[in-house]
Design a protein around this motif. Structure first.
Motif, short mmCIF file in Angstrom:
data_model
loop_
_atom_site.label_atom_id
_atom_site.label_comp_id
_atom_site.label_asym_id
_atom_site.label_seq_id
_atom_site.Cartn_x
_atom_site.Cartn_y
_atom_site.Cartn_z
N PRO A 154 -2.47 9.51 -10.17
CA PRO A 154 -2.54 10.79 -10.89
C PRO A 154 -1.60 11.85 -10.34
O PRO A 154 -1.46 12.91 -10.95
CB PRO A 154 -4.01 11.20 -10.73
CG PRO A 154 -4.55 10.38 -9.61
CD PRO A 154 -3.76 9.12 -9.58
N LEU A 155 -0.93 11.59 -9.23
CA LEU A 155 0.11 12.51 -8.77
C LEU A 155 1.26 12.56 -9.76
O LEU A 155 1.97 13.56 -9.87
CB LEU A 155 0.64 12.09 -7.39
CG LEU A 155 -0.28 12.32 -6.18
CD1 LEU A 155 0.37 11.77 -4.91
CD2 LEU A 155 -0.60 13.79 -6.02
N TRP A 182 10.52 9.81 -6.11
CA TRP A 182 10.39 9.64 -7.55
C TRP A 182 10.30 11.00 -8.24
O TRP A 182 9.80 11.96 -7.67
CB TRP A 182 9.12 8.87 -7.88
CG TRP A 182 9.12 7.47 -7.37
CD1 TRP A 182 8.73 7.03 -6.13
CD2 TRP A 182 9.55 6.30 -8.08
NE1 TRP A 182 8.89 5.68 -6.03
CE2 TRP A 182 9.39 5.20 -7.22
CE3 TRP A 182 10.05 6.09 -9.37
CZ2 TRP A 182 9.71 3.90 -7.59
CZ3 TRP A 182 10.37 4.79 -9.75
CH2 TRP A 182 10.20 3.72 -8.87
N ALA A 183 10.78 11.06 -9.47
CA ALA A 183 10.51 12.22 -10.32
C ALA A 183 9.05 12.16 -10.74
O ALA A 183 8.53 11.10 -11.10
CB ALA A 183 11.42 12.22 -11.54
N GLN A 184 8.39 13.31 -10.70
CA GLN A 184 6.98 13.35 -11.05
C GLN A 184 6.76 13.11 -12.53
O GLN A 184 5.76 12.51 -12.93
CB GLN A 184 6.42 14.72 -10.65
CG GLN A 184 4.93 14.77 -10.46
CD GLN A 184 4.51 15.97 -9.63
OE1 GLN A 184 5.33 16.83 -9.30
NE2 GLN A 184 3.25 16.04 -9.27
N THR A 185 7.70 13.53 -13.35
CA THR A 185 7.62 13.36 -14.80
C THR A 185 8.52 12.22 -15.25
O THR A 185 9.39 11.77 -14.51
CB THR A 185 8.04 14.65 -15.51
OG1 THR A 185 9.37 14.99 -15.09
CG2 THR A 185 7.10 15.79 -15.18
N VAL A 215 0.85 -1.19 0.00
CA VAL A 215 0.00 0.00 0.00
C VAL A 215 0.89 1.24 0.00
O VAL A 215 1.63 1.48 0.96
CB VAL A 215 -0.93 0.02 1.23
CG1 VAL A 215 -1.79 1.28 1.22
CG2 VAL A 215 -1.80 -1.23 1.26
N ASN A 216 0.83 2.02 -1.07
CA ASN A 216 1.67 3.21 -1.20
C ASN A 216 1.16 4.35 -0.32
O ASN A 216 -0.03 4.43 -0.03
CB ASN A 216 1.72 3.68 -2.65
CG ASN A 216 2.23 2.62 -3.60
OD1 ASN A 216 1.46 1.99 -4.29
ND2 ASN A 216 3.53 2.43 -3.62
N GLN A 217 2.08 5.22 0.10
CA GLN A 217 1.74 6.44 0.83
C GLN A 217 2.43 7.60 0.12
O GLN A 217 3.49 8.06 0.52
CB GLN A 217 2.21 6.34 2.29
CG GLN A 217 1.59 5.19 3.07
CD GLN A 217 2.17 5.08 4.46
OE1 GLN A 217 2.51 6.07 5.09
NE2 GLN A 217 2.28 3.85 4.95
N LEU A 218 1.82 8.05 -0.97
CA LEU A 218 2.44 9.02 -1.85
C LEU A 218 2.09 10.44 -1.46
O LEU A 218 0.95 10.74 -1.09
CB LEU A 218 1.99 8.77 -3.29
CG LEU A 218 2.30 7.40 -3.89
CD1 LEU A 218 1.59 7.25 -5.23
CD2 LEU A 218 3.79 7.19 -4.04
N SER A 219 3.08 11.32 -1.57
CA SER A 219 2.82 12.75 -1.38
C SER A 219 3.70 13.54 -2.33
O SER A 219 4.87 13.22 -2.53
CB SER A 219 3.07 13.18 0.07
OG SER A 219 4.44 13.01 0.41
N ILE A 265 8.00 13.19 -5.92
CA ILE A 265 6.96 12.53 -5.13
C ILE A 265 7.64 11.54 -4.20
O ILE A 265 8.50 10.76 -4.63
CB ILE A 265 5.96 11.80 -6.04
CG1 ILE A 265 5.16 12.83 -6.86
CG2 ILE A 265 5.03 10.90 -5.25
CD1 ILE A 265 4.29 12.22 -7.92
N THR A 266 7.27 11.55 -2.94
CA THR A 266 7.82 10.62 -1.97
C THR A 266 6.78 9.56 -1.64
O THR A 266 5.61 9.87 -1.41
CB THR A 266 8.24 11.34 -0.68
OG1 THR A 266 9.30 12.26 -0.98
CG2 THR A 266 8.74 10.35 0.37
N ASP A 267 7.23 8.30 -1.65
CA ASP A 267 6.39 7.21 -1.15
C ASP A 267 6.89 6.87 0.25
O ASP A 267 7.95 6.27 0.41
CB ASP A 267 6.51 5.99 -2.07
CG ASP A 267 5.54 4.87 -1.66
OD1 ASP A 267 4.97 4.97 -0.56
OD2 ASP A 267 5.38 3.91 -2.42
N HIS A 268 6.15 7.29 1.25
CA HIS A 268 6.58 7.10 2.64
C HIS A 268 6.51 5.64 3.05
O HIS A 268 7.15 5.25 4.04
CB HIS A 268 5.72 7.97 3.56
CG HIS A 268 5.79 9.43 3.22
ND1 HIS A 268 6.85 10.23 3.61
CD2 HIS A 268 4.95 10.22 2.51
CE1 HIS A 268 6.65 11.46 3.16
NE2 HIS A 268 5.51 11.48 2.48
N ALA A 269 5.78 4.83 2.30
CA ALA A 269 5.69 3.40 2.62
C ALA A 269 6.95 2.65 2.23
O ALA A 269 7.39 1.73 2.92
CB ALA A 269 4.48 2.78 1.94
#
Length: 495
Positions: free
Chosen positions: A387-388, A327-330, A307-311, A318-322
């Protein structure tokens, strides 16, 4: 360094752990360390009969058969040993951070989706293994999977038909079992009592994929094949043993494809631990309501795994706290062959892209971790991605709007091709019954993991013509579309 060797070289301290405290609640990080010690130094830490407890600031495990204690102090975050190897004296054997690194345990107990490494430790060029590791960031093929070591595959056989993954916290059934329909697999989870547990479940595709080991290699015979799973712990059956092809040893997951494959088949994702791929498989035999049959391996524990925790960070990342990944958004915006894709990543580091210079191409498991299996081009008109993120829209081989396949840094040893994950349709050219031409179909589903040649020309993979008279280029029994040039998305470890 062996734990027993390290113990012999440490000075003794005055600490009395001989009086046991009360039973302590589980601590994910230190319990992982204790389990690793038991696996790597069983002569010092025999797990049979071991008891965990708390004494003051010390969380410990007592091994009665050896009169041994292993403890972690919350006061100084150091690891301590008391037992025969220290002549009955307590020894400070180093910092918890050091030993957690040796054991490749999760960075913290809050890591709900710790990714395990692919296991790949060799380096590969376009067509063969390289003689040595690329030495500098400007060298050809620098930045591939083996350049970065993550949490290494580490399991514990519990002696009761179950296997514990020491990183993910997931417990698995070791036995292979028999092939069953997906409906029977789902129903069977609640009645399974392996190991005395009653909370078994069907694994999601992300849970199931955590077991894949990319040292595998399928071949024409079982004897010359190496499964993509650690067979010291997990039973595997090659397909020819049950009257099929060698590679017919696929596992069901609990994850259904939100669209359909082939000619409208209801589809469930699964992992093939014999040929090292994720594909969508028909829930029912095409043209009937008879259930297709695959294997199932039940899992329990860590229900948050996968289960991802994206922000979004507001700076193009974008950081996945899980998972602890940034990650690069593009994406790269254009498709590249594998060697050029690796070089492009290093060019982004030289340019300090998004304020960082330690980006890498994700390995197969890192890349698959961000697939959003609730989305697909046919159902959400988007990539199978939160969609982030933004994903470059492409026109696929059939002239339809679609989304890219993304390269992983991992080599698929069957053909020395490179692994990719399809965030758009996983297309293939199929010649349908009664037709002399090929039709382009979503054969494996958005979210599939396959592989492409790293270099060359698609014209080498000609199958025939489609209904428009255009050439169809593909590989394998489902005519997997060959692209050679795929997209890239940057990843790094989050701070």
């Amino acid at each position: 360094m062996r734990l027993s060797q390290h113990l012999c070289g440490m000075a003794a301290l005055s600490l009395a752990l001989a009086t046991q405290g009360h039973a302590a609640a589980a601590n994910t990080q230190t319990d992982c360390l204790f389990a690793w010690a038991e696996s790597h130094a069983p002569e010092l830490f025999a797990p049979a009969g071991a008891v965990s407890g708390q004494s003051g600031s010390y969380y410990y495990r007592h091994y009665p058969s050896l009169s041994t204690y292993l403890a972690v102090s919350s006061a100084d975050s150091h690891v301590y040993y008391l037992g025969p190897a220290s002549n009955g004296a307590v020894q400070d054997i180093g910092s918890l951070a050091f030993w957690v690194g040796q054991a490749q345990c999760p960075a913290s107990s809050s890591a709900t989706y710790p990714l395990v490494d692919t296991g790949q430790r060799k380096f590969y060029g376009n067509t063969a293994e390289l003689g040595s590791a690329p030495a500098t960031a400007t060298a050809a093929f620098y930045g591939e999977d083996a350049q970065f070591a993550g949490r290494q595959l580490s399991y514990q056989n519990n002696g009761d038909g179950t296997i514990t993954d020491l990183h993910t916290g997931l417990m698995w059934v070791a036995a292979r079992g028999s092939k069953v329909t997906w409906d029977a697999a789902v129903a069977g989870a609640s009645s399974s009592r392996v190991g005395g547990y009653s909370d078994w479940r069907m694994p999601t595709i992300k849970e199931l994929y955590s077991l894949i080991d990319f040292n595998g290699k399928s071949a024409a015979t079982a004897a010359s094949s190496v499964p993509y799973i650690d067979t010291r712990y997990f039973e595997i059956v090659f397909g020819d043993a049950t009257g099929g092809r060698v590679i017919d040893g696929q596992d069901w997951s609990a994850t259904k494809y939100v669209s359909t494959t082939m000619n409208g088949d209801v589809t469930v994702f699964g992992v093939n631990f014999i040929d090292g791929r994720i594909k969508g498989y028909p829930q029912y035999t095409p043209g009937s309501r008879t259930g297709s049959t695959l294997y199932v391996r039940y899992v329990r524990g860590n229900s948050n795994y996968g289960v991802n925790q994206l922000s979004a960070n507001g700076d193009g990342t974008i950081t996945d706290h899980a998972t602890g990944l940034m990650w690069a958004q593009t994406d790269s915006g254009v498709a590249k062959n594998w060697q050029d894709a690796l070089a492009w990543v290093q060019a982004q580091n030289s340019a300090n892209a998004f304020g960082h210079n330690d980006w890498r191409m994700p390995n197969a498991k890192e890349l698959q971790s961000i697939v959003d299996y609730s989305r697909s081009p046919a159902t959400t008109q988007s990539a199978a991605l939160s969609p982030l993120f933004t994903a470059t829209a492409i026109t696929n081989e059939g002239g339809t709007t679609d989304y890219p396949w993304y390269w992983a840094s991992t080599t698929h040893l069957d053909s020395n091709g490179a692994v990719y994950v399809a965030f758009g349709r996983a297309l293939g050219w199929m010649r349908l019954p009664g037709s002399s031409s090929y039709s382009l179909l979503d054969v494996h589903g958005a979210g599939a993991q396959r592989s492409d040649p790293k270099s060359g020309n698609v014209s080498n993979y000609l199958l025939g013509k489609d209904a428009r008279g255009q050439s169809a280029y593909g590989l394998g029994p489902q005519g997997d579309v060959v692209r050679i040039a795929n997209f890239v998305r940057l990843v790094r470890d989050a701070p």
